[in-house]
Design an enzyme around this catalytic site. Structure first.
Site, PDB file in Angstrom:
ATOM      1  N   VAL A 268       5.972 -29.795 -23.236  1.00 23.93           N
ATOM      2  CA  VAL A 268       6.273 -30.022 -24.648  1.00 23.93           C
ATOM      3  C   VAL A 268       6.993 -28.778 -25.149  1.00 23.93           C
ATOM      4  CG1 VAL A 268       5.316 -30.369 -26.953  1.00 23.93           C
ATOM      5  CG2 VAL A 268       4.306 -31.559 -24.991  1.00 23.93           C
ATOM      6  N   HIS A 559     -12.170 -17.648 -19.852  1.00 23.75           N
ATOM      7  CA  HIS A 559     -12.739 -18.174 -21.090  1.00 23.75           C
ATOM      8  C   HIS A 559     -11.872 -17.830 -22.288  1.00 23.75           C
ATOM      9  CE1 HIS A 559     -16.876 -17.602 -18.908  1.00 23.75           C
ATOM     10  NE2 HIS A 559     -16.174 -18.609 -18.410  1.00 23.75           N
ATOM     11  N   HIS A 602     -20.198 -19.732 -20.722  1.00 27.15           N
ATOM     12  CA  HIS A 602     -19.041 -20.283 -20.036  1.00 27.15           C
ATOM     13  C   HIS A 602     -18.570 -21.445 -20.902  1.00 27.15           C
ATOM     14  CE1 HIS A 602     -21.873 -18.433 -17.259  1.00 27.15           C
ATOM     15  NE2 HIS A 602     -20.787 -17.894 -16.744  1.00 27.15           N
TER      16      HIS A 602
END
EC number: 1.1.99.29
Length: 624
Positions: A268, A559, A602
């Site tokens: 995109v 993360h 997590h």
């Protein structure tokens, strides 16, 4: 993105040995997968990104057969069967990662770092360690306190439950290792399967006792909002210990829906926003093997909403290329400014991690090394695995020590006082404007309160019954950014974690390393005769430990989050609590980038909850 720290970068070669001959790395044409020539001119919903959150939202939006949904994903399917096995939790194949590096990290001896950002259908749920935990309730309550009603623990808990189904482990394993959980408080009957493996190493029991002797409280489990102290954590596996993730849980069961289309291998480029600041369409372009677009772009209309689910890395880049972001950056890049939104690409956070190690000279038998040193045990383990049982079902482990600052740092009150006295602009990226600094001040005020308590963790130390672990900073005060390349909009972006740029982060990590050492001096741990290998017992002073941290810490645990932050616009936010982008109609964000303050966990489980809640919000405003 849910890619955890328990990866071994050197395991790529090992993992390659487990590839199935003729495995389909780039996926055959799935039933709902379309080519560019088959794409409709318009859809009700266009989802930019077929990663973890994108597939969840596509599933939920396409439940209404009267609505058409298109998912555009830069990556491809990974249908290799070995990707489902526990070993895949420590070996991330480069072909499914974005090939970018950070700028030199000033506080890390000017080292650069690679990224853990997935480029595959299913995103971070396809490439992670499968540890399936949630943060302490207050971490999510702080999102709400920052100005996001409905996004606290109680607001998210129904979505945590909606996404998961828990299956208990073997009864004898439960009794031997005292495995605990709270199914009624934590789980529902959702698509993601959650359980414990069929094996734990005996030394794990010794490590549990060591934390007890250090005075760390045990909790029933982390997924009920009590993620502090020590607790058990399941993995997102089914009952045969195969990865349960966004592709096989959310996409495969509904891939035949005629109102759902998915196109892979397309980027995109940008969202097309009209003069009334309404998001009308997306511009997409095919990628080549080297990641560079090859043919002319295609424009696809959206009649209801465009949802950005391209992750912490690409969602802010799409916004910036679309004219939504810091005006000074956009002007320098030659992009027309649609909305001056300084927070786009800022507020980048992750969990930096150290990897200290010991040698256990009197380890219990069997242990992890028995798989390589004891042929009889190794053969037995292989035979067990033919029945999907035994040691090979164990992935990255299932026990965590989530240590409050007060248990890690004897001088914790002075540490927090340093934060309060800081001039935040000294340690923030130089392009931050007043609104962003005000937002950071609001975050640190909440974090100072949270870290003064005993029911919230500052440091995570996973323990698995082996002689190495990680020391992970869960509440970093440093902030980074993701910014477009101003000379090449589709070239390598500027990625700067600014890891440990705030000296308070280093102070907490030094205290954490000392706590890690103290754990190894408890009576139970001393029965293993532990000898420190990394960083080495001769590294003792704060200065020496600081140098070790600078040389060794990994800026990312996979993360990364925060780059399209959910917060009031006046404090640097990018999206409102309904996840719509400020200043633009018909455009929202539904991925990990909306997280305003990184939770102590997590992130995989949290992303499922975000996506489930995002889908409900999108449907509620597009009823007709």
């Amino acid at each position: 993105m849910c890619l955890v720290v328990y990866q071994l970068r050197t395991a790529f070669v090992l993992f390659g040995l487990y590839q199935v001959a003729g495995a389909n790395f780039f996926g055959s044409l799935e039933q709902s997968e379309v080519s560019e020539d088959q794409i409709l001119k318009s859809y009700d919903y266009i989802i930019a990104g077929g990663g973890q959150s994108g597939l969840v939202i596509a599933n939920r939006l396409s439940e209404d057969v009267s609505k058409t949904v298109l998912v555009v994903e830069y990556g491809y399917f990974n249908r290799d069967p070995s990707q489902l096995d526990p070993l895949s939790g420590i070996a991330y194949l480069p072909r499914y990662l974005f090939n970018y590096t950070t700028v030199p990290q000033q506080a890390l001896s000017n080292r650069t770092s690679g990224l853990l950002a997935a480029s595959a259908v299913g995103g971070g749920s396809t490439l992670n360690g499968m540890l399936f935990d949630r943060a302490a309730a207050e971490d999510y309550d702080n999102w709400e306190r920052l100005g996001n009603p409905g996004w606290g623990w109680e607001g998210l808990l129904p979505y945590f439950k909606k996404s998961t189904t828990f299956t208990p482990p073997r009864v004898d394993l439960v009794e031997e290792f005292n495995i605990t959980w709270n199914v009624h408080k934590a789980y529902g009957s959702g698509p993601i399967q959650v359980t414990f493996p069929d094996w734990q190493w005996p030394t794990l029991k010794t490590q549990w006792r060591g934390w007890d002797e250090l005075g760390v409280p045990r909790n029933l489990e982390g997924n009920g909002g009590d993620a502090y102290g020590t607790f058990w954590v399941p993995t997102n596996n089914d009952q045969s210990y195969r990865r349960s993730f966004a592709v096989n849980a959310y996409y495969d069961p509904i891939h035949a829906r005629p109102n759902l289309h998915l196109i892979t291998g397309y980027r995109v480029n940008k969202v097309i926003i009209d003069d009334d600041r309404l998001a009308r369409a997306v511009q997409i372009q095919e990628r080549k093997a080297d990641g560079v677009s090859s043919r002319s772009s295609t424009i696809i209309q959206a009649t209801k909403e465009i949802v950005l689910c391209s992750g912490w890395l690409n969602t802010p880049l799409i916004l910036q290329r679309s004219g939504v972001g810091p005006a000074s950056l956009l002007k320098k890049a030659g992009v027309d400014v649609v909305v001056d939104l300084p927070g786009v690409g800022s507020n980048l956070q992750d969990h930096p991690a150290l990897n200290p190690a010991y040698e256990y000279h009197t380890d219990l038998i069997p242990n992890e090394r028995s798989l390589y040193t004891n042929a009889t045990f190794a053969q037995w383990a292989d035979e067990q695995w033919t029945q999907r049982k035994g040691p090979h079902s164990l992935g990255v482990g299932n026990a965590l020590a989530d240590l409050p600052l007060r248990l890690v740092d004897e001088d914790w009150s002075s540490t927090l006082a340093v934060l309060q006295a800081q001039d935040p602009s000294t340690y923030l990226p130089k392009h931050y404007v007043k609104d962003q600094i005000d937002g950071y001040n609001a975050q640190t005020k909440l974090l100072r309160s949270t870290l003064s308590k005993l029911n919230n963790g500052a440091i995570e130390i996973p323990f698995t019954g082996v002689n190495r672990s990680y020391v992970v900073l869960e509440k970093p005060f440093s902030r980074g950014n993701v910014l477009i390349n101003t000379t090449d909009l589709y070239g390598a972006p500027t990625i700067d974690y600014q890891t440990n740029f705030n000296p308070v982060d280093v102070k907490i990590l030094i205290a954490a390393l000392r706590t890690y050492r103290k754990w190894h001096t408890t009576p139970s741990m001393m029965t293993l005769t532990p000898v420190e290998i990394i960083p080495g017992a001769n590294i003792t002073t704060d200065q020496d430990l600081s140098h070790y941290i600078a040389r060794s810490i990994d800026p990312t645990s996979g993360h990364s989050c925060g780059t399209a932050s959910m917060a009031p616009r006046k404090i640097g936010g990018v999206v409102s609590p309904d996840l719509t982008v400020y200043g633009v109609k018909g455009l929202s964000v539904g991925d990990i980038s909306i997280i305003p303050m990184i939770p102590g966990t997590h992130t995989c489980s949290t992303v499922y909850a975000i996506a489930e809640k995002a889908a409900d919000l999108i449907k509620s405003r597009n009823i007709y």
